[in-house]
Design a protein around this motif. Sequence first.
Motif, PDB file in Angstrom:
ATOM      1  N   HIS A  26       0.814  -1.209   0.000  1.00 49.47           N
ATOM      2  CA  HIS A  26       0.000   0.000   0.000  1.00 49.47           C
ATOM      3  C   HIS A  26       0.855   1.269   0.000  1.00 49.47           C
ATOM      4  O   HIS A  26       0.565   2.211  -0.746  1.00 49.47           O
ATOM      5  CB  HIS A  26      -0.943  -0.011   1.200  1.00 49.47           C
ATOM      6  N   ASP A  27       1.892   1.332   0.823  1.00 44.05           N
ATOM      7  CA  ASP A  27       2.704   2.541   0.958  1.00 44.05           C
ATOM      8  C   ASP A  27       3.851   2.604  -0.037  1.00 44.05           C
ATOM      9  O   ASP A  27       4.450   3.668  -0.209  1.00 44.05           O
ATOM     10  CB  ASP A  27       3.289   2.641   2.368  1.00 44.05           C
ATOM     11  N   ALA A  28       4.194   1.500  -0.640  1.00 42.54           N
ATOM     12  CA  ALA A  28       5.293   1.403  -1.612  1.00 42.54           C
ATOM     13  C   ALA A  28       6.608   1.879  -1.018  1.00 42.54           C
ATOM     14  O   ALA A  28       7.436   2.473  -1.699  1.00 42.54           O
ATOM     15  CB  ALA A  28       4.960   2.167  -2.886  1.00 42.54           C
ATOM     16  N   GLY A  29       6.827   1.641   0.265  1.00 44.25           N
ATOM     17  CA  GLY A  29       8.097   1.944   0.901  1.00 44.25           C
ATOM     18  C   GLY A  29       8.301   3.400   1.277  1.00 44.25           C
ATOM     19  O   GLY A  29       9.409   3.803   1.608  1.00 44.25           O
ATOM     20  N   ARG A  30       7.261   4.211   1.249  1.00 42.46           N
ATOM     21  CA  ARG A  30       7.407   5.628   1.571  1.00 42.46           C
ATOM     22  C   ARG A  30       7.335   5.921   3.060  1.00 42.46           C
ATOM     23  O   ARG A  30       7.736   6.984   3.489  1.00 42.46           O
ATOM     24  CB  ARG A  30       6.349   6.448   0.830  1.00 42.46           C
ATOM     25  N   THR A  31       6.805   5.012   3.847  1.00 40.94           N
ATOM     26  CA  THR A  31       6.686   5.246   5.290  1.00 40.94           C
ATOM     27  C   THR A  31       7.478   4.187   6.051  1.00 40.94           C
ATOM     28  O   THR A  31       8.010   3.251   5.474  1.00 40.94           O
ATOM     29  CB  THR A  31       5.208   5.204   5.736  1.00 40.94           C
ATOM     30  N   ARG A  32       7.537   4.354   7.362  1.00 36.18           N
ATOM     31  CA  ARG A  32       8.287   3.438   8.213  1.00 36.18           C
ATOM     32  C   ARG A  32       7.400   2.357   8.831  1.00 36.18           C
ATOM     33  O   ARG A  32       7.829   1.647   9.720  1.00 36.18           O
ATOM     34  CB  ARG A  32       8.975   4.231   9.325  1.00 36.18           C
ATOM     35  N   ARG A  33       6.161   2.244   8.360  1.00 40.85           N
ATOM     36  CA  ARG A  33       5.248   1.277   8.967  1.00 40.85           C
ATOM     37  C   ARG A  33       5.685  -0.163   8.730  1.00 40.85           C
ATOM     38  O   ARG A  33       5.452  -1.025   9.579  1.00 40.85           O
ATOM     39  CB  ARG A  33       3.822   1.482   8.454  1.00 40.85           C
ATOM     40  N   VAL A  34       6.338  -0.441   7.613  1.00 36.62           N
ATOM     41  CA  VAL A  34       6.831  -1.796   7.351  1.00 36.62           C
ATOM     42  C   VAL A  34       7.912  -2.141   8.362  1.00 36.62           C
ATOM     43  O   VAL A  34       7.943  -3.247   8.914  1.00 36.62           O
ATOM     44  CB  VAL A  34       7.370  -1.915   5.905  1.00 36.62           C
ATOM     45  N   LEU A  35       8.794  -1.192   8.628  1.00 39.41           N
ATOM     46  CA  LEU A  35       9.866  -1.411   9.595  1.00 39.41           C
ATOM     47  C   LEU A  35       9.309  -1.604  11.003  1.00 39.41           C
ATOM     48  O   LEU A  35       9.783  -2.459  11.764  1.00 39.41           O
ATOM     49  CB  LEU A  35      10.831  -0.233   9.563  1.00 39.41           C
ATOM     50  N   GLN A  36       8.290  -0.849  11.354  1.00 39.69           N
ATOM     51  CA  GLN A  36       7.661  -1.005  12.665  1.00 39.69           C
ATOM     52  C   GLN A  36       6.975  -2.361  12.796  1.00 39.69           C
ATOM     53  O   GLN A  36       7.010  -2.985  13.862  1.00 39.69           O
ATOM     54  CB  GLN A  36       6.659   0.122  12.903  1.00 39.69           C
ATOM     55  N   ALA A  37       6.360  -2.833  11.720  1.00 41.77           N
ATOM     56  CA  ALA A  37       5.745  -4.158  11.742  1.00 41.77           C
ATOM     57  C   ALA A  37       6.808  -5.240  11.897  1.00 41.77           C
ATOM     58  O   ALA A  37       6.594  -6.244  12.594  1.00 41.77           O
ATOM     59  CB  ALA A  37       4.931  -4.390  10.464  1.00 41.77           C
ATOM     60  N   LEU A  38       7.972  -5.041  11.271  1.00 42.24           N
ATOM     61  CA  LEU A  38       9.068  -5.995  11.420  1.00 42.24           C
ATOM     62  C   LEU A  38       9.580  -6.005  12.856  1.00 42.24           C
ATOM     63  O   LEU A  38       9.820  -7.078  13.422  1.00 42.24           O
ATOM     64  CB  LEU A  38      10.201  -5.643  10.463  1.00 42.24           C
ATOM     65  N   TYR A  39       9.748  -4.822  13.464  1.00 42.31           N
ATOM     66  CA  TYR A  39      10.183  -4.753  14.858  1.00 42.31           C
ATOM     67  C   TYR A  39       9.191  -5.462  15.780  1.00 42.31           C
ATOM     68  O   TYR A  39       9.586  -6.186  16.688  1.00 42.31           O
ATOM     69  CB  TYR A  39      10.338  -3.311  15.320  1.00 42.31           C
ATOM     70  N   LEU A  40       7.921  -5.248  15.530  1.00 46.31           N
ATOM     71  CA  LEU A  40       6.896  -5.897  16.349  1.00 46.31           C
ATOM     72  C   LEU A  40       6.957  -7.409  16.183  1.00 46.31           C
ATOM     73  O   LEU A  40       6.873  -8.160  17.156  1.00 46.31           O
ATOM     74  CB  LEU A  40       5.512  -5.378  15.968  1.00 46.31           C
ATOM     75  N   ARG A  41       7.144  -7.873  14.944  1.00 49.48           N
ATOM     76  CA  ARG A  41       7.191  -9.310  14.695  1.00 49.48           C
ATOM     77  C   ARG A  41       8.410  -9.954  15.342  1.00 49.48           C
ATOM     78  O   ARG A  41       8.325 -11.050  15.896  1.00 49.48           O
ATOM     79  CB  ARG A  41       7.173  -9.573  13.191  1.00 49.48           C
ATOM     80  N   VAL A  42       9.543  -9.265  15.309  1.00 53.44           N
ATOM     81  CA  VAL A  42      10.747  -9.794  15.959  1.00 53.44           C
ATOM     82  C   VAL A  42      10.550  -9.839  17.466  1.00 53.44           C
ATOM     83  O   VAL A  42      10.932 -10.810  18.140  1.00 53.44           O
ATOM     84  CB  VAL A  42      11.981  -8.957  15.572  1.00 53.44           C
ATOM     85  N   GLY A  43       9.929  -8.823  18.027  1.00 54.70           N
ATOM     86  CA  GLY A  43       9.640  -8.815  19.468  1.00 54.70           C
ATOM     87  C   GLY A  43       8.683  -9.931  19.863  1.00 54.70           C
ATOM     88  O   GLY A  43       8.859 -10.581  20.898  1.00 54.70           O
ATOM     89  N   LEU A  44       7.673 -10.156  19.052  1.00 58.33           N
ATOM     90  CA  LEU A  44       6.727 -11.230  19.330  1.00 58.33           C
ATOM     91  C   LEU A  44       7.387 -12.602  19.195  1.00 58.33           C
ATOM     92  O   LEU A  44       7.060 -13.525  19.947  1.00 58.33           O
ATOM     93  CB  LEU A  44       5.516 -11.137  18.399  1.00 58.33           C
ATOM     94  N   ALA A  45       8.309 -12.738  18.254  1.00 56.61           N
ATOM     95  CA  ALA A  45       9.032 -14.006  18.112  1.00 56.61           C
ATOM     96  C   ALA A  45       9.901 -14.258  19.338  1.00 56.61           C
ATOM     97  O   ALA A  45       9.974 -15.394  19.832  1.00 56.61           O
ATOM     98  CB  ALA A  45       9.878 -13.993  16.855  1.00 56.61           C
ATOM     99  N   ALA A  46      10.542 -13.207  19.846  1.00 60.32           N
ATOM    100  CA  ALA A  46      11.351 -13.355  21.061  1.00 60.32           C
ATOM    101  C   ALA A  46      10.471 -13.707  22.251  1.00 60.32           C
ATOM    102  O   ALA A  46      10.842 -14.540  23.092  1.00 60.32           O
ATOM    103  CB  ALA A  46      12.127 -12.074  21.328  1.00 60.32           C
ATOM    104  N   LEU A  47       9.298 -13.095  22.332  1.00 59.39           N
ATOM    105  CA  LEU A  47       8.364 -13.406  23.415  1.00 59.39           C
ATOM    106  C   LEU A  47       7.894 -14.855  23.321  1.00 59.39           C
ATOM    107  O   LEU A  47       7.838 -15.555  24.339  1.00 59.39           O
ATOM    108  CB  LEU A  47       7.160 -12.462  23.359  1.00 59.39           C
ATOM    109  N   THR A  48       7.582 -15.315  22.114  1.00 57.35           N
ATOM    110  CA  THR A  48       7.152 -16.700  21.928  1.00 57.35           C
ATOM    111  C   THR A  48       8.249 -17.677  22.322  1.00 57.35           C
ATOM    112  O   THR A  48       7.998 -18.675  23.006  1.00 57.35           O
ATOM    113  CB  THR A  48       6.731 -16.931  20.466  1.00 57.35           C
ATOM    114  N   LEU A  49       9.470 -17.379  21.901  1.00 59.94           N
ATOM    115  CA  LEU A  49      10.598 -18.230  22.260  1.00 59.94           C
ATOM    116  C   LEU A  49      10.808 -18.265  23.771  1.00 59.94           C
ATOM    117  O   LEU A  49      11.055 -19.329  24.354  1.00 59.94           O
ATOM    118  CB  LEU A  49      11.864 -17.752  21.553  1.00 59.94           C
ATOM    119  N   ALA A  50      10.681 -17.117  24.414  1.00 52.70           N
ATOM    120  CA  ALA A  50      10.832 -17.060  25.870  1.00 52.70           C
ATOM    121  C   ALA A  50       9.717 -17.839  26.570  1.00 52.70           C
ATOM    122  O   ALA A  50       9.967 -18.536  27.565  1.00 52.70           O
ATOM    123  CB  ALA A  50      10.846 -15.616  26.341  1.00 52.70           C
ATOM    124  N   LEU A  51       8.496 -17.746  26.067  1.00 54.15           N
ATOM    125  CA  LEU A  51       7.382 -18.486  26.671  1.00 54.15           C
ATOM    126  C   LEU A  51       7.568 -19.997  26.524  1.00 54.15           C
ATOM    127  O   LEU A  51       7.295 -20.752  27.466  1.00 54.15           O
ATOM    128  CB  LEU A  51       6.051 -18.065  26.033  1.00 54.15           C
TER     129      LEU A  51
END
Length: 67
Positions: A26-51
Motif C-alpha cells: 500500500h505505501d510502496a516503501g514511503r513510510t516506516r510502517r513496514v519497519l515497525q511491523a518488522l520490529y513488532l514481529r521480531v519482538g513477538l518471536a522473542a516473546l514466543t521463544l521465551a514463553l
Amino acid sequence: MLKVAIVLSLLAMLASLFSGLFFLVHDAGRTRRVLQALYLRVGLAALTLALVAWGFLSGQLVTHVTW
C-alpha cells in the motif's frame, strides 16, 4: 494458560506479518510502517521463544517423543 499465551503470540505474529505485507504494497516503501511491523514481529518471536523456554523449564510443556 501458557499454551493459550503461546498461541495468541503466534497469531499476533501472523497478524503483524500480514500488516507488514499490506503496508509494503500500500505505501510502496514511503513510510516506516513496514519497519515497525518488522520490529513488532521480531519482538513477538522473542516473546514466543521465551514463553516456550519457560514452559519447558517449568515443566508445563513436555515432549512425548517416543524415540
